[in-house]
Design an enzyme around this catalytic site. Structure first.
Site, PDB file in Angstrom:
ATOM      1  N   HIS A 179       4.916  -1.385  -1.910  1.00 17.45           N
ATOM      2  CA  HIS A 179       3.926  -0.386  -1.486  1.00 17.45           C
ATOM      3  C   HIS A 179       4.815   1.205  -1.696  1.00 17.45           C
ATOM      4  O   HIS A 179       6.108   1.139  -1.873  1.00 17.45           O
ATOM      5  CB  HIS A 179       4.047  -0.505  -0.055  1.00 17.45           C
ATOM      6  CG  HIS A 179       3.292  -1.780   0.580  1.00 17.45           C
ATOM      7  ND1 HIS A 179       3.891  -2.519   1.225  1.00 17.45           N
ATOM      8  CD2 HIS A 179       2.246  -2.204   0.314  1.00 17.45           C
ATOM      9  CE1 HIS A 179       2.982  -3.672   1.740  1.00 17.45           C
ATOM     10  NE2 HIS A 179       1.850  -3.144   0.884  1.00 17.45           N
ATOM     11  N   CYS A 197       7.608  -1.334   8.331  1.00 18.80           N
ATOM     12  CA  CYS A 197       6.599  -2.493   8.277  1.00 18.80           C
ATOM     13  C   CYS A 197       6.156  -3.037   9.653  1.00 18.80           C
ATOM     14  O   CYS A 197       5.176  -3.812   9.760  1.00 18.80           O
ATOM     15  CB  CYS A 197       6.913  -3.238   7.210  1.00 18.80           C
ATOM     16  SG  CYS A 197       7.782  -2.974   5.745  1.00 18.80           S
TER      17      CYS A 197
HETATM   18  C1  CIR Z   1       3.869  -8.959   1.979  1.00 20.36           C
HETATM   19  O1  CIR Z   1       4.092  -9.106   0.979  1.00 20.36           O
HETATM   20  O2  CIR Z   1       2.758  -8.457   2.231  1.00 20.36           O
HETATM   21  C2  CIR Z   1       4.828  -9.024   3.039  1.00 20.36           C
HETATM   22  N1  CIR Z   1       5.486 -10.280   3.057  1.00 20.36           N
HETATM   23  C3  CIR Z   1       5.684  -7.869   3.330  1.00 20.36           C
HETATM   24  C4  CIR Z   1       4.888  -6.752   3.892  1.00 20.36           C
HETATM   25  C5  CIR Z   1       5.790  -5.430   4.027  1.00 20.36           C
HETATM   26  N2  CIR Z   1       5.146  -4.449   4.553  1.00 20.36           N
HETATM   27  C6  CIR Z   1       5.150  -3.060   4.552  1.00 20.36           C
HETATM   28  O3  CIR Z   1       6.029  -2.687   3.355  1.00 20.36           O
HETATM   29  N3  CIR Z   1       4.418  -2.328   4.806  1.00 20.36           N
END
Ligand code: CIR
Length: 256
Positions: A164, A251
Site C-alpha cells: 500500500h 493498519c
Molecule cells: C493484506 O494483505 O491485506 C493483509 N494481510 C495486510 C493488510 C495491511 N493493511 C494495511 O497496510 N493498511
C-alpha cells in the site's frame, strides 16, 4: 499542517485464524498468543493517548479483518466504506459499517472500483491515493470525487512495489513525511520535507501519528533517533506478528 485531533479509534481483535490471512512475508509463522499480546499493547497505547477505543470482535472467516484501516476511510465529514482490492477481504466492508454509522454519514466505493484504506494518506485537506495492487484507478477516482465534495484536493500516486501507499509514506507532522527511498523525491511529495528511510528500514515508514505522538515499530533504532529529534513524543511498539502478515501500526486502527 497537523491533521485534526483524534478522540476515538476502532480496532478489531485478531481472530484465531489470523495466520491464514494474505501475506508475502517470509518472516516465519506468526504466533497467536503473541499477536493478541501485541494487539492489546497497541490498544493500551491508544487509550493512554486519551482515545476512546472501540474493540470489535474477531470476524470468523476474515483472517485479515483486524487490519481495520483497509475497509474504511474516516474524515471529519464522512466515513467512506471501501470495496477492498483482495476478494478474500470484501466482506470486511459490510462488517465495519455498523461501527461507523453512529459517527459519520456513510458513503461507499462501488465496484468495479477497488480501494484499500492503506492506500489513503490524508494530510489536512489534501489526500494522496495510492494506485496499487489493491486500489485501482476507478476506486481512487471515486474516493477523490467524494473527498472533493468535502473540500479536499487529491492526487493519485502509482505505488509500484509494496502493498500500500502507507507501507512506504506516512505523515509525521510539521510538514514532514517519513518515506522510503523509492518514493523520495517523487513529484507528488515535493511540498513536504522528507525523512528518507533506507534499505532495511522501510518497515518503519509505517509510523502512526496520533495527535502529538508518534507510534513507531520497535527494532529500528536509527529511525527512532530521527523521530525523537522532532518535537514529538515517540512510542515504540513491537509489531512483529502483524509484520509477518504484511501489516503494521497504521493498519490496526481507524482513528477519528
Ligand atoms: C493484506 O494483505 O491485506 C493483509 N494481510 C495486510 C493488510 C495491511 N493493511 C494495511 O497496510 N493498511
Amino acid at each position: 499542517m497537523l491533521t485534526y485531533r483524534f478522540t476515538q479509534a476502532i480496532t478489531r481483535t485478531p481472530g484465531a485464524d489470523f495466520a491464514q490471512g494474505l501475506t508475502t512475508s517470509s518472516l516465519g509463522p506468526p504466533n497467536y498468543a503473541l499477536m493478541l499480546h501485541q494487539h492489546a499493547a497497541y490498544v493500551d497505547v491508544l487509550r493512554s493517548l486519551g482515545l476512546l477505543v472501540t474493540i470489535l470482535p474477531a470476524l470468523p472467516g476474515y483472517p485479515d479483518a483486524y487490519f481495520v484501516e483497509d475497509p474504511a476511510i474516516v474524515v471529519p465529514e464522512a466515513a467512506i466504506i471501501t470495496h477492498p482490492g483482495a476478494p478474500s477481504r470484501r466482506g470486511e466492508a459490510d462488517a465495519i459499517m455498523p461501527a461507523l454509522t453512529p459517527h459519520r454519514p456513510v458513503q461507499r466505493i462501488q465496484p468495479p472500483g477497488t480501494l484499500d484504506g492503506g492506500d489513503v494518506l490524508i494530510i489536512g485537506k489534501r489526500a494522496f491515493i495510492g494506485i496499487s495492487e489493491r486500489t485501482n484507478s476507478q476506486g481512487a477516482e471515486q474516493l477523490g470525487r467524494i473527498l472533493e465534495q468535502h473540500g479536499y484536493t487529491w492526487t493519485g500516486v502509482p505505488v509500484g512495489a509494496g502493498l500500500h501507499l502507507k507501507s512506504s509514506v506516512n505523515y509525521v507532522g510539521n510538514n514532514i513525511l517519513l518515506i522510503s527511498q523509492s518514493f523520495a523525491g517523487r513529484s507528488e511529495f515535493t511540498d513536504y520535507r522528507q525523512i528518507v528511510l533506507g534499505p532495511g528500514e522501510e518497515y518503519a515508514c509505517n509510523t502512526l501519528l496520533i495527535n502529538e505522538t508518534l507510534i513507531t515499530p520497535q527494532g529500528f533504532p536509527s529511525v527512532y533517533q530521527e523521530l525523537a529529534a522532532l518535537d514529538r513524543r515517540v512510542i515504540e511498539l513491537d509489531a512483529s506478528e502483524a509484520r509477518k502478515m504484511d501489516g503494521g501500526l497504521t493498519c490496526m486502527s481507524l482513528r477519528f
